[in-house]
Design a protein around this motif. Structure first.
Motif, PDB file in Angstrom:
ATOM      1  N   ARG A 260     -10.026 -14.182  13.582  1.00 47.04           N
ATOM      2  CA  ARG A 260     -10.410 -12.849  14.014  1.00 47.04           C
ATOM      3  C   ARG A 260      -9.547 -11.734  13.465  1.00 47.04           C
ATOM      4  NH1 ARG A 260     -12.720 -12.872  20.249  1.00 47.04           N
ATOM      5  NH2 ARG A 260     -13.905 -15.044  19.849  1.00 47.04           N
ATOM      6  N   TYR A 261     -10.373 -10.710  12.723  1.00 46.83           N
ATOM      7  CA  TYR A 261      -9.624 -10.021  11.863  1.00 46.83           C
ATOM      8  C   TYR A 261     -10.108  -8.465  11.843  1.00 46.83           C
ATOM      9  CZ  TYR A 261     -12.975 -10.389   8.207  1.00 46.83           C
ATOM     10  OH  TYR A 261     -14.361 -10.628   7.687  1.00 46.83           O
ATOM     11  N   LYS A 262      -9.574  -7.379  11.485  1.00 52.56           N
ATOM     12  CA  LYS A 262      -9.858  -6.201  11.261  1.00 52.56           C
ATOM     13  C   LYS A 262      -9.111  -5.397  10.155  1.00 52.56           C
ATOM     14  CE  LYS A 262     -11.515  -4.050  15.434  1.00 52.56           C
ATOM     15  NZ  LYS A 262     -11.633  -2.787  16.140  1.00 52.56           N
ATOM     16  N   TYR A 263      -9.700  -4.396   9.531  1.00 53.34           N
ATOM     17  CA  TYR A 263      -8.935  -3.707   8.706  1.00 53.34           C
ATOM     18  C   TYR A 263      -8.492  -2.383   9.132  1.00 53.34           C
ATOM     19  CZ  TYR A 263     -11.259  -6.868   5.201  1.00 53.34           C
ATOM     20  OH  TYR A 263     -11.658  -7.693   4.479  1.00 53.34           O
TER      21      TYR A 263
ATOM     22  N   PRO B  33     -13.582   3.007  -1.472  1.00 53.87           N
ATOM     23  CA  PRO B  33     -13.147   4.074  -2.509  1.00 53.87           C
ATOM     24  C   PRO B  33     -12.513   5.233  -1.937  1.00 53.87           C
ATOM     25  CG  PRO B  33     -15.826   3.750  -2.353  1.00 53.87           C
ATOM     26  CD  PRO B  33     -15.038   2.771  -1.392  1.00 53.87           C
ATOM     27  N   ALA B  34     -12.805   5.418  -0.828  1.00 52.06           N
ATOM     28  CA  ALA B  34     -12.032   6.759  -0.409  1.00 52.06           C
ATOM     29  C   ALA B  34     -10.885   6.509   0.357  1.00 52.06           C
ATOM     30  CB  ALA B  34     -13.156   7.421   0.745  1.00 52.06           C
ATOM     31  N   ALA B  35     -10.344   5.232   0.502  1.00 53.78           N
ATOM     32  CA  ALA B  35      -9.113   4.759   1.199  1.00 53.78           C
ATOM     33  C   ALA B  35      -8.076   4.846   0.229  1.00 53.78           C
ATOM     34  CB  ALA B  35      -9.389   3.440   1.856  1.00 53.78           C
ATOM     35  N   LYS B  36      -6.915   5.334   0.822  1.00 58.06           N
ATOM     36  CA  LYS B  36      -5.575   5.187  -0.058  1.00 58.06           C
ATOM     37  C   LYS B  36      -4.662   4.015   0.204  1.00 58.06           C
ATOM     38  CE  LYS B  36      -4.938  10.235  -0.100  1.00 58.06           C
ATOM     39  NZ  LYS B  36      -6.305  10.514   0.685  1.00 58.06           N
ATOM     40  N   ARG B  37      -5.057   3.278   1.407  1.00 54.94           N
ATOM     41  CA  ARG B  37      -4.347   2.146   1.793  1.00 54.94           C
ATOM     42  C   ARG B  37      -5.090   1.362   2.807  1.00 54.94           C
ATOM     43  NH1 ARG B  37      -0.562   4.369   4.454  1.00 54.94           N
ATOM     44  NH2 ARG B  37      -0.607   3.701   6.456  1.00 54.94           N
ATOM     45  N   VAL B  38      -5.144   0.240   2.355  1.00 51.43           N
ATOM     46  CA  VAL B  38      -5.997  -1.045   3.333  1.00 51.43           C
ATOM     47  C   VAL B  38      -5.127  -2.046   3.784  1.00 51.43           C
ATOM     48  CG1 VAL B  38      -7.945  -2.094   3.623  1.00 51.43           C
ATOM     49  CG2 VAL B  38      -8.318  -0.266   2.396  1.00 51.43           C
ATOM     50  N   GLU B  39      -5.104  -2.436   5.348  1.00 54.03           N
ATOM     51  CA  GLU B  39      -4.410  -3.372   5.536  1.00 54.03           C
ATOM     52  C   GLU B  39      -5.271  -4.204   6.422  1.00 54.03           C
ATOM     53  OE1 GLU B  39       0.010  -1.843   7.332  1.00 54.03           O
ATOM     54  OE2 GLU B  39      -1.630  -0.637   7.695  1.00 54.03           O
ATOM     55  N   LEU B  40      -5.061  -5.650   6.343  1.00 52.62           N
ATOM     56  CA  LEU B  40      -5.658  -6.466   7.059  1.00 52.62           C
ATOM     57  C   LEU B  40      -4.876  -6.814   8.320  1.00 52.62           C
ATOM     58  CD1 LEU B  40      -7.807  -8.969   7.147  1.00 52.62           C
ATOM     59  CD2 LEU B  40      -6.186 -10.352   5.959  1.00 52.62           C
ATOM     60  N   LEU B  41      -5.505  -6.840   9.442  1.00 49.94           N
ATOM     61  CA  LEU B  41      -4.978  -7.031  10.579  1.00 49.94           C
ATOM     62  C   LEU B  41      -5.117  -8.644  11.151  1.00 49.94           C
ATOM     63  CD1 LEU B  41      -5.651  -3.713  12.287  1.00 49.94           C
ATOM     64  CD2 LEU B  41      -3.858  -4.358  10.978  1.00 49.94           C
TER      65      LEU B  41
ATOM     66  N   VAL C  38     -11.200  -0.800  11.621  1.00 49.23           N
ATOM     67  CA  VAL C  38     -12.586  -1.094  11.409  1.00 49.23           C
ATOM     68  C   VAL C  38     -12.802  -2.443  11.321  1.00 49.23           C
ATOM     69  CG1 VAL C  38     -12.915   1.148  10.564  1.00 49.23           C
ATOM     70  CG2 VAL C  38     -12.542  -0.823   9.104  1.00 49.23           C
ATOM     71  N   PRO C  39     -14.113  -2.873  11.797  1.00 52.22           N
ATOM     72  CA  PRO C  39     -14.714  -4.373  11.587  1.00 52.22           C
ATOM     73  C   PRO C  39     -14.949  -4.342   9.872  1.00 52.22           C
ATOM     74  CG  PRO C  39     -16.378  -3.341  12.466  1.00 52.22           C
ATOM     75  CD  PRO C  39     -14.985  -2.205  12.536  1.00 52.22           C
ATOM     76  N   ASP C  40     -15.109  -5.518   9.423  1.00 56.58           N
ATOM     77  CA  ASP C  40     -15.331  -5.916   7.834  1.00 56.58           C
ATOM     78  C   ASP C  40     -16.936  -5.573   8.106  1.00 56.58           C
ATOM     79  OD1 ASP C  40     -16.135  -6.743   5.481  1.00 56.58           O
ATOM     80  OD2 ASP C  40     -15.212  -8.781   5.829  1.00 56.58           O
ATOM     81  N   PRO C  41     -17.163  -4.575   6.987  1.00 57.36           N
ATOM     82  CA  PRO C  41     -18.864  -4.263   6.913  1.00 57.36           C
ATOM     83  C   PRO C  41     -19.671  -5.452   6.481  1.00 57.36           C
ATOM     84  CG  PRO C  41     -17.441  -3.337   5.167  1.00 57.36           C
ATOM     85  CD  PRO C  41     -16.509  -3.990   6.016  1.00 57.36           C
ATOM     86  N   ALA C  42     -19.344  -6.319   5.901  1.00 58.14           N
ATOM     87  CA  ALA C  42     -19.864  -7.792   5.717  1.00 58.14           C
ATOM     88  C   ALA C  42     -19.541  -8.690   6.536  1.00 58.14           C
ATOM     89  CB  ALA C  42     -19.727  -8.102   4.305  1.00 58.14           C
ATOM     90  N   SER C  43     -19.120  -8.324   7.941  1.00 55.75           N
ATOM     91  CA  SER C  43     -18.693  -9.399   8.924  1.00 55.75           C
ATOM     92  C   SER C  43     -19.600 -10.356   8.917  1.00 55.75           C
ATOM     93  CB  SER C  43     -18.468  -8.836  10.077  1.00 55.75           C
ATOM     94  OG  SER C  43     -18.141  -9.625  11.135  1.00 55.75           O
TER      95      SER C  43
END
Length: 586
Positions: free
Chosen positions: A57-60, A22-30, A68-73
């Motif tokens: 394997r992925y990050k945000y 909710p505090a992010a303006k933009r999120v990308e999947l790496l 960052v890793p997925d908090p629900a990784s």
């Protein structure tokens, strides 16, 4: 079970990714390249990517600033700072397909740490020791927390990625194999989960979801704000995730007194309801257990099946503390609350559950603690003489075996393992292991030094006396010292193991079949060291205990007049540290 909102999910075309930020303006999947996530309502970002397979394997990337890793990784093969891995849970083939668990009254727990349980410290290595647990009479293996933590070793209470079993012990399929093999042997498997805080290293939620936390503080970090619907869902879905994808039979919720409950409906109530619905849908026995320093009575109900807002039982710290003072005469910290009359405190726990049922606690500054608990069934309490906390929160992580004579420990075991509460042993206790279980972790830099300083401040007396002989929690050697001494099971521990096996065989024959409807009776202790207690069992039989917990013989009433002896020899003169159990049929 209900559809999950958090984490990556494989689809017929690839995978769907969702992040609450909710505090992010933009999120990308790496992945091999960045993929921008679409911003949705209430702080959600999501995307579906074709061609993604299990093992990807992925990050945000948040606002182009931090990865960052997925908090629900579901898995972190390169620790908490590395990328998350997509896991195909449906690909695992379960062998114990018909397993539905065991009823609560059959529970005998063994609390164990995966990393210290075997020399290898892995899920797979634990499988080789499951037969030992079954042969001993243990029916449930309880694992210390597995949620991914920073570094290669940790008790588990510093987890930051709640859905990812830590890679130090193996892969998700290895954990599933352990649980499956346990079920094939008739063993339940419980998991310790921590919903009161996140660990101090590797938690990025404050950057993109600060509303996860309140301004309140727990002893271990910022309190979690369960008034926020997404935060509440994150914890409840996590509980269901362990029960569903890994088929755990129960959860032990750590230190729920440190969960700040500000909403109208407590999160714990909602979690129990959701778990009960899952149990009803699957036809499985699911057991929820609490650690709660407040001794709250209203949340406990071991009979309610499936759970509908309540919890099976609570770890009974009062029982442990009273026994510890009785056996060691220690009075530091919380033990001072039990130093006046520890045997009377033991009697109260045996006769009505908690030791503190509304009395003022000196250790807590005179605050009243607990409520009357005698109206609960004995099965609402998990009783133990040792656990990870009570051993590990000592300067040397030393066990009772290092300080207490064997006959006293054996008397305490004869009472704990046959009393109608649910008994728990700490790994290796069944053979009298002397392997220490000191606090250990694998933090780096400033955090590591802060941990060292904290331990030195807390145990200043030990450092002043023993200096560098006090285990350094950051050294790998401290962790290695905690590994179980299996070689002593058939040597110096042979007699103790035989005793525990005999006691648990008696429990299985005489106590378990009568336990489901058991009720508290009466319990008294004398100044001389005599302990008497009785319970009314499910079939109306009367179970009675007579024990001499002193160093001298005492002339007293034999249990022979109270029914048929099932353990111990009934004598009018009770020998030192002798225990007699009798069962009188209705």
């Amino acid at each position: 079970m209900n559809e999950r909102h958090f984490g990556a999910k494989l689809t017929s075309e690839g995978a769907a990714f969702r992040l609450w930020a909710p505090a992010a303006k933009r999120v990308e999947l790496l992945l091999e390249k960045p993929y921008p996530l679409a911003a949705g309502r209430h702080g959600w970002f999501e995307i579906e990517v074709p061609g993604v397979k299990a093992g990807t394997r992925y990050k945000y990337r948040i606002d182009g600033e931090i990865d960052v890793p997925d908090p629900a990784s579901a898995f972190q093969p390169e620790d908490v700072f590395g990328p998350s891995e997509v896991i195909d849970h449906a690909s695992f083939t379960w062998r114990a397909e018909d397993w539905r668990g065991r009823p609560w009254h059959e529970t005998v727990l063994s609390e164990s740490h995966v990393g210290a349980f075997t020399p290898q410290g892995t899920y797979r290595a634990m499988i080789e020791r499951l037969d030992h647990l079954v042969e001993t009479g243990i029916t449930a293996l309880e694992l210390l927390p597995l949620a991914d933590f920073a570094g290669s070793r940790n008790w588990g209470y510093d987890g930051v990625l709640w859905y990812a079993p830590d890679s130090a012990y193996g892969r998700p399929e290895d954990l599933k194999c352990l649980i499956d093999e346990a079920h094939l042997r008739g063993l339940m498997v419980f998991l310790d989960v921590v919903y009161n805080h996140f660990g101090p290293e590797g938690n990025y939620l404050g950057r993109y979801a600060p509303s996860f936390f309140t301004e309140a503080q727990t002893p271990w970090g910022s309190a979690i704000d369960y008034r926020v619907p997404q935060v509440r869902a994150f914890a409840i879905e996590n509980a269901l995730y362990w029960l569903d994808e890994y088929r755990f039979d129960g959860l032990r919720l750590d230190a729920v007194h440190a969960i700040t409950e500000l909403g109208e409906i407590p999160m714990l109530h909602d979690l129990s309801l959701a778990t009960g619905e899952f149990a009803a849908q699957t036809g499985r026995h699911i057991h929820l257990v609490l650690e709660n320093d407040d001794n709250t009575v209203g949340v406990l109900d071991p009979i309610q099946d499936p759970p509908r807002g309540k919890y099976r039982a609570q770890w009974n710290d009062d029982y442990h503390h009273a026994w510890h003072v009785k056996l060691t005469s220690e009075k530091q910290g919380y033990y001072r609350d039990y130093q006046r009359a520890p045997l009377s405190d033991i009697a109260r726990c045996l006769g009505s559950g908690f030791g503190y049922q509304g009395e003022a606690s000196e250790h807590r500054g005179g605050r009243a603690r607990g409520k009357p608990s005698g109206g609960l069934p004995p099965m609402a309490f998990v009783n133990f003489l040792q656990n990870h906390d009570q051993i590990g929160n000592r300067a040397f992580g030393d066990r009772l075996e290092s300080h207490v004579k064997p006959e006293a420990i054996e008397a305490a075991l004869a009472i704990t393992l046959l009393a109608p509460a649910i008994p728990m042993l700490f790994m290796g206790e069944e053979w009298g292991s002397k392997a220490p279980f000191p606090f250990f972790c694998d933090f780096k830099g400033g955090l590591a030094e802060a941990v060292r300083k904290g331990r030195r401040d807390e145990y200043a007396w030990a450092y002043a006396t023993y200096g560098d002989d006090v285990p350094d929690p950051l050294r790998e050697a401290t962790f290695e010292s905690a590994k179980l001494d299996w070689e002593n099971r058939g040597g110096s521990g042979r007699a103790r193991l035989a005793l525990v096996r005999e006691l648990l065989a008696i429990r299985r024959r005489y106590i378990m079949p009568r336990l489901a409807g058991a009720r508290f009776g009466e319990a008294q202790a004398s100044d001389e060291g005599m302990l008497n207690a009785n319970w009314r069992m499910d079939d109306g039989a009367r179970l009675s205990l007579t024990a001499n917990l002193s160093d001298r013989a005492i002339i007293g009433q034999s249990c022979e007049r109270r029914g048929t002896p099932i353990w111990g020899t009934p004598e009018d003169t009770m020998k030192p540290w002798s225990v007699c159990w009798c069962l009188e049929a209705r």
